[in-house]
Design an enzyme around this catalytic site. Structure first.
Site, short mmCIF file in Angstrom:
data_model
loop_
_atom_site.label_atom_id
_atom_site.label_comp_id
_atom_site.label_asym_id
_atom_site.label_seq_id
_atom_site.Cartn_x
_atom_site.Cartn_y
_atom_site.Cartn_z
N CYS A 109 11.21 31.64 44.58
CA CYS A 109 10.13 31.01 43.35
C CYS A 109 8.90 31.40 43.91
O CYS A 109 8.42 32.48 43.80
CB CYS A 109 10.59 29.60 43.33
SG CYS A 109 10.05 28.90 41.72
N TYR A 110 8.32 30.14 44.08
CA TYR A 110 6.59 30.45 44.29
C TYR A 110 6.54 31.38 45.56
O TYR A 110 5.62 32.29 45.66
CB TYR A 110 6.09 28.93 45.07
CG TYR A 110 4.53 29.09 45.46
CD1 TYR A 110 3.50 29.01 44.41
CD2 TYR A 110 4.36 29.22 46.64
CE1 TYR A 110 2.07 29.03 44.53
CE2 TYR A 110 2.89 29.55 46.98
CZ TYR A 110 1.78 29.18 46.13
OH TYR A 110 0.55 29.31 46.23
N GLU A 151 19.19 27.83 46.83
CA GLU A 151 19.33 26.79 47.92
C GLU A 151 20.26 25.66 47.16
O GLU A 151 20.68 24.57 47.87
CB GLU A 151 18.39 26.30 48.62
CG GLU A 151 17.19 25.63 47.93
CD GLU A 151 16.51 26.52 47.30
OE1 GLU A 151 16.61 27.78 46.90
OE2 GLU A 151 15.21 26.28 46.82
N HIS A 191 16.63 29.37 42.61
CA HIS A 191 16.74 28.66 43.88
C HIS A 191 18.20 28.78 44.30
O HIS A 191 19.01 28.03 43.90
CB HIS A 191 16.47 27.21 43.57
CG HIS A 191 15.02 26.86 43.36
ND1 HIS A 191 13.96 26.76 44.39
CD2 HIS A 191 14.38 26.96 42.27
CE1 HIS A 191 12.98 26.61 43.84
NE2 HIS A 191 12.95 26.68 42.54
N GLY A 199 7.23 26.04 45.75
CA GLY A 199 6.18 25.05 45.67
C GLY A 199 5.63 24.91 44.50
O GLY A 199 5.94 25.34 43.52
N LYS A 252 21.63 13.88 58.16
CA LYS A 252 22.46 12.95 58.49
C LYS A 252 23.98 13.51 58.74
O LYS A 252 24.41 13.04 59.86
CB LYS A 252 23.01 12.00 57.35
CG LYS A 252 23.61 10.68 57.59
CD LYS A 252 22.85 9.76 58.30
CE LYS A 252 23.23 8.35 58.13
NZ LYS A 252 22.10 7.44 58.57
#
Ligand code: XMP
Length: 507
Positions: A78-79, A167, A165, A51, A363
């Protein structure tokens, strides 16, 4: 199922997506979702996202402490890691050297999260705070040259934190770290596919709509067509599709959409030519957000009128809204980038209730669902086209003359891209008409006409994109043909901006 708590990080939705790629169902939920609600959903694990805040900042989002007493494994990113540290009695501080981008991570202890992974790896970080002292019982498992605590874990309670991160694709072993959390820690089974949502979505729509009637706004793209087929499964002939031609479509597009949809689905279709009314409203408007608001509003008003004509009790409007539309329009915890006409661009007062069965999908997941529902390949793989259409690819005033120029240029571009066999490799390819003129020379005479901008990008989900490296000979053909075949154009330029810092569309 894995719940991802959203603390407003730009990558929060990517976490849910990566988990789903690992074939475990995952959803992003607001960070302050009541603990009772979380418990009721019986997640196998919880991930706390990154965040933009500092945990010590004023109004920084915090979690209900009881979240850490559920006995459910948790991974803070992270946050999320800093928050976990703080809540469990650790120490978090601003760092002297902020880390943004790729850093060299060294695994000190493999534990559960880094099991089977190399000692040295590249990891993507973006933060100004870091954990200075881990909470009691936590072991530090990785470091970078500037941050001594880049990952920690408490294997008994099954709490984990990573400052980088996992991801993001740039984190070399990020997906493996996530998989270790899912399979080794949470014990999830990799058995989910997007197709699983079909039964679920059909059931939910049935519940929401009951025996009332609904209409769906069809755009011709894969999203609304898939939504139509799903809802048709749920409520049968109580669904009517309305295709509003707002006059901002590409060459021959209206005819193609009507024909293809008619051929491939049993949903009755009403074709409304509303171009006059849209173009009248758009005259003289050059602000992109204003254009979107006008188009969003006109869509809804046209639908409301059509719904009234179709049946008095058509009280639902089905939309093919996707997860990326929702996120980009700004969730409560994420910053607004632009108001996609079908989300942030909607008028505040509407007569119709929304049904959005694809709202949690990306998508590529919709494409899997579409193929499963039997949609023909040409429709499944259609490149996305924004609802506001060419209006947001014409910079400045949208006039019939400028629409015609852009339509012709775009047609040439698509034709060449298809002929080169690149259509499916590109996320989107299109032409943009800027509001400027430049001087040229044609047949010994001076010209003063529009340039056309070529935009072609690759992407997984439109959240980030890279400009496509189109072959020079293809670019040459496109340029020659546009200048020769499109009156009013004397120059062709290529957009070589990725997203970020650009966006895919120009407006
Ligand atoms: P941007 O320009 O934000 O676009 O990078 C991301 C994706 O969304 C599409 N887009 C829209 N789609 N209504 C839509 O239905 C909109 O207002 C809108 N704006 C952008 C864009 O074509 C790309 O696929």
């Amino acid at each position: 199922m894995i719940l991802v708590l959203d603390f407003g990080g730009q990558y929060a939705q990517l976490i849910a997506r990566r988990v789903r790629e690992a074939r475990v169902y995952s959803e992003l939920i607001p960070y302050d979702t009541p603990v009772e609600e979380i418990l009721a959903r019986e997640p196998e694990g919880i991930i706390l996202s990154g965040g933009p805040n500092s945990v010590y900042g004023e109004g920084a989002p915090r979690v209900d402490r009881r979240l850490f007493e559920l006995g459910t494994p948790a991974l803070g990113i992270c946050y999320g890691m800093q928050l976990m540290a703080l809540e469990m009695g650790g120490k978090v501080e601003p760092v002297e050297v902020r880390e943004y981008g790729r850093s060299d991570l060294r695994v000190k202890e493999h534990g559960l999260l880094f099991a089977g992974l190399p000692d040295e790896q590249k990891a993507w970080t973006s933060h100004g705070d870091a954990v200075l002292a881990p909470p009691e019982g936590f072991r530090v498992t990785a470091e970078t040259p500037s941050i001594p605590i880049v990952a920690f874990e408490e294997p008994e309670k099954r709490f984990f934190g990573v400052q980088f991160h996992p991801e993001v694709r740039h984190s070399e072993y990020g997906m493996d770290v996530l998989k270790n959390f899912l399979f080794e820690v949470c014990g999830c089974a990799p058995d989910w596919t997007p197709v699983n949502i079909i039964t679920d979505a059909v059931e939910k729509v049935r519940e929401q709509v009951g025996d009332r009637r609904a209409i769906i706004g069809l755009s011709g793209g894969v999203d609304s067509a898939t939504a139509a087929m799903l809802v048709h499964r749920a409520i049968g002939d109580n669904l009517t599709a309305v295709f509003v031609d707002h006059g901002l479509l590409r060459q021959n597009e209206a005819e193609q959409v009507v024909e293809a949809f008619g051929k491939n689905s049993d949903v009755p279709l009403v074709h409304v030519d509303a171009s006059e009314r849209f173009l009248r409203k758009l005259a003289g408007v050059d602000d992109p957000e204003a254009k979107r608001k006008i188009i969003g509003e006109e869509f809804i008003r046209t639908f409301e009128e059509e719904a009234g004509k179709i049946a008095e009790n058509a009280t639902f409007l089905v939309q093919g809204t996707l997860y990326s539309d929702v996120i980009e329009s700004g969730t409560r915890d994420a910053a607004k980038i632009k108001s996609h006409h079908n989300v942030g661009g909607l008028p505040e007062i509407m007569d119709l209730d929304l049904v959005e069965p694809l709202r949690s999908l990306f998508k590529d997941e919709v494409r899997v669902v579409a193929a499963e529902l039997g949609m023909p390949e040409r429709m499944v793989w259609r490149q996305p086209f924004p609802g506001p259409g060419l209006a947001i690819r014409i910079i400045g005033d949208v006039t019939r003359e400028r629409l015609e120029i852009l339509r012709k240029a775009d047609f040439v571009l698509q034709d060449e891209i298809r002929n080169a066999g690149l259509y499916r490799d590109l996320w989107q390819s299109f032409a943009v008409l800027p509001a400027i003129h430049s001087v040229g020379v044609m047949g010994d005479a001076r010209t003063y006409a529009y340039p056309v901008m070529i935009r072609a990008v690759t992407s997984d989900d439109a959240m980030t994109a890279d400009w496509a490296r189109l072959p020079y000979d293809l670019l040459e053909r496109i340029s020659n043909r546009i200048i020769n075949e499109v009156p009013g154009v004397n120059r062709v330029a290529l957009d070589i901006t990725s997203k970020p810092p650009g966006t895919i569309e120009w407006e």
